[in-house]
Enzyme design. Sequence first.
Site, PDB file in Angstrom:
ATOM      1  N   ARG A 172     -13.378  -8.180  -1.315  1.00  0.00           N
ATOM      2  CA  ARG A 172     -12.746  -7.860  -0.022  1.00  0.00           C
ATOM      3  C   ARG A 172     -12.274  -6.406  -0.018  1.00  0.00           C
ATOM      4  O   ARG A 172     -11.658  -5.937  -0.970  1.00  0.00           O
ATOM      5  CB  ARG A 172     -11.552  -8.788   0.210  1.00  0.00           C
ATOM      6  CG  ARG A 172     -10.755  -8.517   1.497  1.00  0.00           C
ATOM      7  CD  ARG A 172      -9.545  -7.648   1.249  1.00  0.00           C
ATOM      8  NE  ARG A 172      -8.677  -7.557   2.441  1.00  0.00           N
ATOM      9  CZ  ARG A 172      -7.668  -6.695   2.557  1.00  0.00           C
ATOM     10  NH1 ARG A 172      -7.395  -5.867   1.571  1.00  0.00           N
ATOM     11  NH2 ARG A 172      -6.938  -6.654   3.648  1.00  0.00           N
ATOM     12  N   ASP A 191      -8.322  -1.796   4.820  1.00  0.00           N
ATOM     13  CA  ASP A 191      -8.389  -0.570   5.623  1.00  0.00           C
ATOM     14  C   ASP A 191      -8.166   0.691   4.793  1.00  0.00           C
ATOM     15  O   ASP A 191      -8.611   1.777   5.172  1.00  0.00           O
ATOM     16  CB  ASP A 191      -7.360  -0.623   6.759  1.00  0.00           C
ATOM     17  CG  ASP A 191      -5.936  -0.814   6.265  1.00  0.00           C
ATOM     18  OD1 ASP A 191      -5.739  -1.398   5.175  1.00  0.00           O
ATOM     19  OD2 ASP A 191      -5.001  -0.397   6.975  1.00  0.00           O
ATOM     20  N   THR A 219      -0.067   0.972   6.366  1.00  0.00           N
ATOM     21  CA  THR A 219       0.116  -0.110   5.395  1.00  0.00           C
ATOM     22  C   THR A 219       0.176  -1.408   6.201  1.00  0.00           C
ATOM     23  O   THR A 219       0.418  -1.381   7.397  1.00  0.00           O
ATOM     24  CB  THR A 219       1.422   0.057   4.581  1.00  0.00           C
ATOM     25  OG1 THR A 219       2.539   0.022   5.483  1.00  0.00           O
ATOM     26  CG2 THR A 219       1.452   1.378   3.831  1.00  0.00           C
ATOM     27  N   THR A 256       0.875  -1.174   0.000  1.00  0.00           N
ATOM     28  CA  THR A 256       0.000   0.000   0.000  1.00  0.00           C
ATOM     29  C   THR A 256       0.906   1.215   0.000  1.00  0.00           C
ATOM     30  O   THR A 256       2.066   1.121   0.374  1.00  0.00           O
ATOM     31  CB  THR A 256      -0.855   0.009   1.297  1.00  0.00           C
ATOM     32  OG1 THR A 256      -1.677  -1.149   1.318  1.00  0.00           O
ATOM     33  CG2 THR A 256      -1.731   1.240   1.420  1.00  0.00           C
TER      34      THR A 256
HETATM   35  N1  GLY Z   1      -3.492  -2.281   4.102  1.00  0.00           N
HETATM   36  C1  GLY Z   1      -3.934  -2.675   2.840  1.00  0.00           C
HETATM   37  C2  GLY Z   1      -4.932  -3.735   2.842  1.00  0.00           C
HETATM   38  O1  GLY Z   1      -5.048  -4.492   3.786  1.00  0.00           O
HETATM   39  O2  GLY Z   1      -5.634  -3.874   1.857  1.00  0.00           O
END
Ligand code: GLY
Length: 363
Positions: A238, A241, A261, A210
Amino acid sequence: MSFAKASSRRDFLKSGALAGIGAAVLPVGRTLGEIRSSSVMPKAGPIAISSRNGQRSVLKAIEMIQSGADALDAVIAGVNIVEEDPKDMSVGYGGLPNEAGAVQLDSCVMHGPSCRAGGVAALEGIKTPSKVAKLVLDRSDHVLLVGLGAQRFAQMHGFKIEDLLTDRARERWVEWKEGLSNRDDYLPPHSMEDKDIGENIEDLERHWGTIHCSAIDLAGNISGVTTTSGLAFKIPGRVGDSPIIGAGCYVDNEVGAAGSTGRGEANLENLCSFLIVERMRMGDSPEQACLYACERIASHTKLARLLDDEDRPNFTVSFYALNKAGEVGGAQIWGGRGQFAVADANGGRLVEMAYLYARTTMR
Ligand code: GLY
């Protein structure tokens, strides 16, 4: 403007980039040896921070801010570089796809001076979800659009739909699918002698790459963005966050900004970007606040399948924060090698992240 090389802690110290570093933070129950400091002396904007993969992003953000740009436009332009880069397989174009082979992207933005936010989740076909997140902020009364609705909204405003699956990402997806199980019909390349085909799945990296970037502009205003292709090979639909305000990113113009991240599920259950900003409001430095969030996730991780032999999370999450005074800090649950990127009027540098546990064999 260039990025100072800081390949080791020694090089970094030699470069003087750690001058003025704050005292190491010691969360309750940890030994001093487990913590490394990443605080940097206060210097209000312009300043930009990002996860390590945003070295070009923070330089771009500072260049724009120095030309008078608002911090939000600057950080979005910064992460667009990574979103559009097919070589980065964790963000935007070229990101690793979901289980079905579709690249689904998540992003959110938050604008400090107006206290407004926008986000998109499970967005397909658009390389720059951060721009669509900004569009949601600017051109709708909503905060979060998902899936086909987000795509149609973007199309309506002139975004082109493209195939985001690069050959490199497709090949990694096929490799993952072929190695998934020795009880399904997919087969990886193998010879006549191989017996347990599919057991190599543990060797394949299934990551949560990320990029987060936040900045303070010349007016002292703060904004942030987080963008990702999410968990590689995730279940279609899905959402992690990254597009969720308070989890993947949060900004309070009077306090600071935070982003994340790593394993999104853990952050979704703890809303750590909001938590970090609130901890900074209470007086924590950015680094202290990021460590506090790591502690929170560690103490809230109860499932045996997510714990190692010493009851520590068997995954990591990383946090990045800056405060109104221009102090920056970062921390991760598992660390020792982690760095984040910082840029200001003097150029860019990598700063070591604090951490709860020294990384050894953690996956
Ligand atoms: N932190 C990125 C995700 O879990 O999609």
